[in-house]
Structures are given as structure tokens and as C-alpha cells.
Write a protein that holds these residues in place. Sequence first.
Motif, PDB file in Angstrom:
ATOM      1  N   SER A 121     181.346  30.343  38.113  1.00 29.30           N
ATOM      2  CA  SER A 121     180.668  29.051  37.957  1.00 29.30           C
ATOM      3  C   SER A 121     179.383  29.204  37.148  1.00 29.30           C
ATOM      4  N   GLY A 122     178.466  30.059  37.624  1.00 31.82           N
ATOM      5  CA  GLY A 122     177.182  30.199  36.962  1.00 31.82           C
ATOM      6  C   GLY A 122     177.302  30.722  35.543  1.00 31.82           C
ATOM      7  N   MET A 123     178.061  31.808  35.366  1.00 29.37           N
ATOM      8  CA  MET A 123     178.156  32.425  34.045  1.00 29.37           C
ATOM      9  C   MET A 123     179.200  31.739  33.166  1.00 29.37           C
ATOM     10  N   TRP A 124     180.440  31.638  33.667  1.00 27.26           N
ATOM     11  CA  TRP A 124     181.543  31.183  32.815  1.00 27.26           C
ATOM     12  C   TRP A 124     181.503  29.673  32.571  1.00 27.26           C
ATOM     13  N   LEU A 125     181.198  28.886  33.590  1.00 29.07           N
ATOM     14  CA  LEU A 125     181.173  27.439  33.405  1.00 29.07           C
ATOM     15  C   LEU A 125     179.870  26.964  32.782  1.00 29.07           C
ATOM     16  N   PHE A 126     178.736  27.306  33.395  1.00 23.11           N
ATOM     17  CA  PHE A 126     177.469  26.694  33.007  1.00 23.11           C
ATOM     18  C   PHE A 126     176.731  27.465  31.912  1.00 23.11           C
ATOM     19  N   LEU A 127     176.611  28.786  32.054  1.00 21.12           N
ATOM     20  CA  LEU A 127     175.847  29.539  31.064  1.00 21.12           C
ATOM     21  C   LEU A 127     176.535  29.529  29.704  1.00 21.12           C
ATOM     22  N   LEU A 128     177.854  29.719  29.688  1.00 21.58           N
ATOM     23  CA  LEU A 128     178.571  29.704  28.414  1.00 21.58           C
ATOM     24  C   LEU A 128     178.478  28.330  27.759  1.00 21.58           C
ATOM     25  N   SER A 129     178.530  27.267  28.551  1.00 21.21           N
ATOM     26  CA  SER A 129     178.377  25.919  28.002  1.00 21.21           C
ATOM     27  C   SER A 129     176.965  25.709  27.461  1.00 21.21           C
ATOM     28  N   GLN A 131     175.070  27.878  26.126  1.00 29.00           N
ATOM     29  CA  GLN A 131     174.853  28.628  24.888  1.00 29.00           C
ATOM     30  C   GLN A 131     174.999  27.742  23.655  1.00 29.00           C
ATOM     31  N   GLY A 132     176.046  26.930  23.625  1.00 30.74           N
ATOM     32  CA  GLY A 132     176.313  26.117  22.446  1.00 30.74           C
ATOM     33  C   GLY A 132     175.413  24.915  22.309  1.00 30.74           C
ATOM     34  N   VAL A 133     174.701  24.572  23.369  1.00 34.42           N
ATOM     35  CA  VAL A 133     173.826  23.392  23.343  1.00 34.42           C
ATOM     36  C   VAL A 133     172.361  23.799  23.227  1.00 34.42           C
ATOM     37  N   LEU A 134     171.959  24.802  24.016  1.00 36.00           N
ATOM     38  CA  LEU A 134     170.553  25.171  24.116  1.00 36.00           C
ATOM     39  C   LEU A 134     170.199  26.447  23.357  1.00 36.00           C
ATOM     40  N   LEU A 226     180.938  36.908  22.611  1.00 39.16           N
ATOM     41  CA  LEU A 226     181.327  35.514  22.805  1.00 39.16           C
ATOM     42  C   LEU A 226     180.106  34.624  22.997  1.00 39.16           C
ATOM     43  N   MET A 227     179.179  35.067  23.837  1.00 41.07           N
ATOM     44  CA  MET A 227     177.974  34.291  24.089  1.00 41.07           C
ATOM     45  C   MET A 227     177.155  34.115  22.812  1.00 41.07           C
ATOM     46  N   ARG A 228     177.009  35.161  22.029  1.00 45.14           N
ATOM     47  CA  ARG A 228     176.219  35.092  20.801  1.00 45.14           C
ATOM     48  C   ARG A 228     176.854  34.140  19.786  1.00 45.14           C
ATOM     49  N   PRO A 235     172.077  23.345  17.712  1.00 41.53           N
ATOM     50  CA  PRO A 235     171.362  22.715  16.581  1.00 41.53           C
ATOM     51  C   PRO A 235     169.952  23.244  16.382  1.00 41.53           C
ATOM     52  N   LEU A 236     169.285  23.675  17.456  1.00 39.76           N
ATOM     53  CA  LEU A 236     167.928  24.210  17.357  1.00 39.76           C
ATOM     54  C   LEU A 236     167.997  25.724  17.479  1.00 39.76           C
ATOM     55  N   ARG A 237     167.547  26.405  16.415  1.00 33.67           N
ATOM     56  CA  ARG A 237     167.642  27.861  16.386  1.00 33.67           C
ATOM     57  C   ARG A 237     166.341  28.456  15.867  1.00 33.67           C
ATOM     58  N   ARG A 238     166.042  29.643  16.358  1.00 35.25           N
ATOM     59  CA  ARG A 238     164.875  30.400  15.896  1.00 35.25           C
ATOM     60  C   ARG A 238     165.309  31.290  14.746  1.00 35.25           C
ATOM     61  N   GLN A 239     164.668  31.117  13.581  1.00 37.77           N
ATOM     62  CA  GLN A 239     165.071  31.898  12.415  1.00 37.77           C
ATOM     63  C   GLN A 239     163.863  32.116  11.513  1.00 37.77           C
ATOM     64  N   GLY A 240     163.641  33.357  11.118  1.00 37.63           N
ATOM     65  CA  GLY A 240     162.569  33.659  10.183  1.00 37.63           C
ATOM     66  C   GLY A 240     161.184  33.255  10.655  1.00 37.63           C
ATOM     67  N   GLY A 241     160.898  33.455  11.934  1.00 32.47           N
ATOM     68  CA  GLY A 241     159.582  33.123  12.452  1.00 32.47           C
ATOM     69  C   GLY A 241     159.331  31.642  12.633  1.00 32.47           C
TER      70      GLY A 241
END
Length: 460
Positions: A121-129, A131-134, A226-228, A235-241
Motif C-alpha cells: 500500500s505505502g510503497m506500491w500504491l501511494f509512493l509510486l503514484s 512519483q509521477g505527480v510530485l 522504475l521510481m526514477r 511537471p515540476l522538476r529540479r534541473q540545473g540549479g
Amino acid sequence: MKQGRGRAVAAGMVAGGMAVNLPEAALAHASEGAFVLLLPTDAYIAGGVASVALTVLLIALVPEARAHGMFGARRIASAGRWRGQMVTSALSAVLLLWAVSQGLAGTQDPVRNPLPLLVWSGMWLFLLSGQGVLGDLWGWLSPFRMTAALPGLFGLRPLLRYRPRWGYWPALLGYLAFAGVLMVHIAPTDPDRLAVMVLGYWGWTLAGCLLFGPRWLLRGEGLTLLMRLFARLAPLRRQGGAWRLGLPGWELERRAAPALSLAVFMLLTLALGSFDGLNETFAWLGWIGMNPLEFTGRSAVVGQNLAGLLLAGPLLVAVYGLSIKAGLVLIDAGGFRQSFRALAPAILPIAFGYHIAHYLPAALVEGQSLWNLLRTLLGLPEIPVTTGFFNRQASVRVIWLSQAGAVVLGHVLAILMSHAAAIRLHASHRRAALSQAPLALFMVLYTLFGLWLLASPRGA
């Protein structure tokens, strides 16, 4: 027509009833999705497929200059250096070790034991989901980050050099093993068995890090890869400082074409995700000769599910490859291997959208159990876990539309990403659009398949 729908509705009610009355079986795979058959899903499916098809048409008509700039990203703020990730990883490792001890010595009720709740639940359902949003939450919460650093803390250097030609194939094999536990193992939520498997996977990861150093996490550890990959859809990503905001998947579009092994891994995320839904349906049970209403449990279909799991990847790779080859033939172009690699990232939004859709019913139930676990750790009384929202048409309609929306949006984004990649490959908007026609047809048909999976009655 009415008679056929009546049979489907009856089957859906039976499957839903099984899910409510067998909560342990529902922990790893939510069967409550069968209730959507009480809605006029044929109309919703037609609407979803039409939306994806319309996207294909609009992309072909959009001005070339705008097509080139679809995946630009805007700088919105400065970003400092990350700090504290090793601390949070160490805390995560301690939490997982405690959960493993509870799996071995605590209650064997999967609904109450913290290990299945944290892993499935914690890792496979919520954390993986998430990843793609946050973004890359796994970078902070992975227990393996600290594991990879342990040899260095004791002054140990890698024993071997990781060969570039090995690519991401070890991670692909690890992901296949994880999927085998998820979809084929007869009791993936049994706490004591799961504890042994978690320790085994953790030991394998530590061994890889001892041999090859922290690079093993990026090339040989399937869950981290997979997580990476899903995090790069955010949509919001840290890149190049700096923090940059753009259309979901913009960072993937800015990267060079992935290695062949990574491209295959990307396709595998969709193939295994789809089979994760297919192997629960009445249709699958019928195809393998099992009466859905007399289904006795996973032990009766281990061989069939394993065969389906192993065939799902090669089948999708073959269909995907043929679609790309057909597009190249249409524009009389070569470069199949480069096109295969460059277009593979566009599969990730479909895989992510289907993950959200498939596990939404389970998340609604298991989220309550996770909340109860937190309350227990804080010394607070538990609250009753309810599944009442599966019994009301209004709430079921919202659930189904949310699931369908995730699938459709994933396909729409995939079409945009695929077209942007095709423009880079062929340096022409017209040639890119023509080369994408077979792949676009594949995505439209896959939309239909994905929505059908959500609407199908389930027996596992």
C-alpha cells in the motif's frame, strides 16, 4: 444487447461481493473495480477512445512551430543543493527493518500487519503514484540509498567494474522478479513470507552494491529504476540549479534517446501493468479454462499466470516495434533502432496512468488501513475501514470517471511525447505525423483495451 449487459452486471456484482467479503485477497489486488459495470461504461469507453483519436488528429493539424515547443519548461525558482537524503533513507531503512520484524513475529493478518501495508500500500500504491505527480520522493524515502552507501562508510571499494554493455538488463530482471511476486506468488501479502522476500531482495541489493558500488542502484535495481522513470513525468522538476515547470514528461523529452535495455524496460512497465489488470478478469480466467465463479485462488493458476507474465513483455515489444517499422515504411525512412529507442519514453505516461487507474479502488480502502497503522503507532484508537462507497452509484461513477480519466490523459500525453520525439527524428512536422500514424493507431486501440480492463468483472 440488454441480456449480455445483464450477465456482465451480475458477474460484476459477484466479483465485487467477493472483494468486500475477502479483504485479505483484496489487499494486493483490488477487485472492487468490477462495480463499474453497474454504469453505462460503453458510453464512457467510446468517449475516452474518441478523445485520444481526436488528439491524434489535432496533433497532425497543429502548426509546426507550436509542435516544436510543446515540451518547453519555464524556470520558476532557484533550487539549492539537496541535503538530508541520507538521513531520511536511514530512517526509512529502520522503519522497513521494524516492519520486517513484525512480519516475522507479529500478527499474520495482512490487513493489520505493518509489513504488507508498507510494501503493497505505502510503497506500491501511494509512493509510486506520487512519483509521477510530485517528483522523486523515492530519492528521499528509499531504504536502498543508505544500503548503497554502507560499503563506502566502512572503507570498502567496489570489487568489480560494472560493464556498460550490461546496460539496464539486471534491473529489468529484478523488476520481473518483483512482478512475479505481485502477480503470480500464491500469497504475496502473507507477512512472514513477505518478510523473507523483502530480506532476500534487500540482501541482493546490498550484494550488488558491494560488487559494483552505488551505480548498481541506477543500473541493476529494478524498483529504483522504475521510481526514477515515473518521477521524470512530474511537471515540476529540479534541473540545473533551478525549479522548472512544464508539460508532464518535459524532462524525458529533453533527454537523449535511452539505451536499448532502458527502452525495453520502459515498455515492460506498460506490459506488466496491463497484465496486472488482465490476470484478474473473468475473461482471462475463461481463456485459461477456469470458471470465474468457481475460482479457488491463485494456487490454481500459478503456471498460467507465470506464462502470461513472461509473454506480456515480448508481445508488447513486438507490436510496438511493428508499429514503428510500419511508420518508417510510410515515409520511406530507416533508423529503426534509433526510432525504437527515441519513442520508448512515450510509453511511460500510459503505464503511469493505468497504474493510477488500476489501483484507485485499492488505494481508497488501503489508505484507511495505512491511516489506522499511523494512529496505532501514535497510540490512538483505530477507525472502522469502510467500503461503502462501492455500493453507491454516485460514488462509483466518480471512481470510474477518475480511472477512465487517468487512462485517457496518459494516452493523450503519450501521443504528444511521441510526436515531439518523431519531429526530432525526422526534422519535419509532416513526415513526423505520417510516421506516427501506425503508432497512433496502436495507442487508440490500447486506450480501448485499458478502459475495457477497468470495466471488466474480476474474479481474482
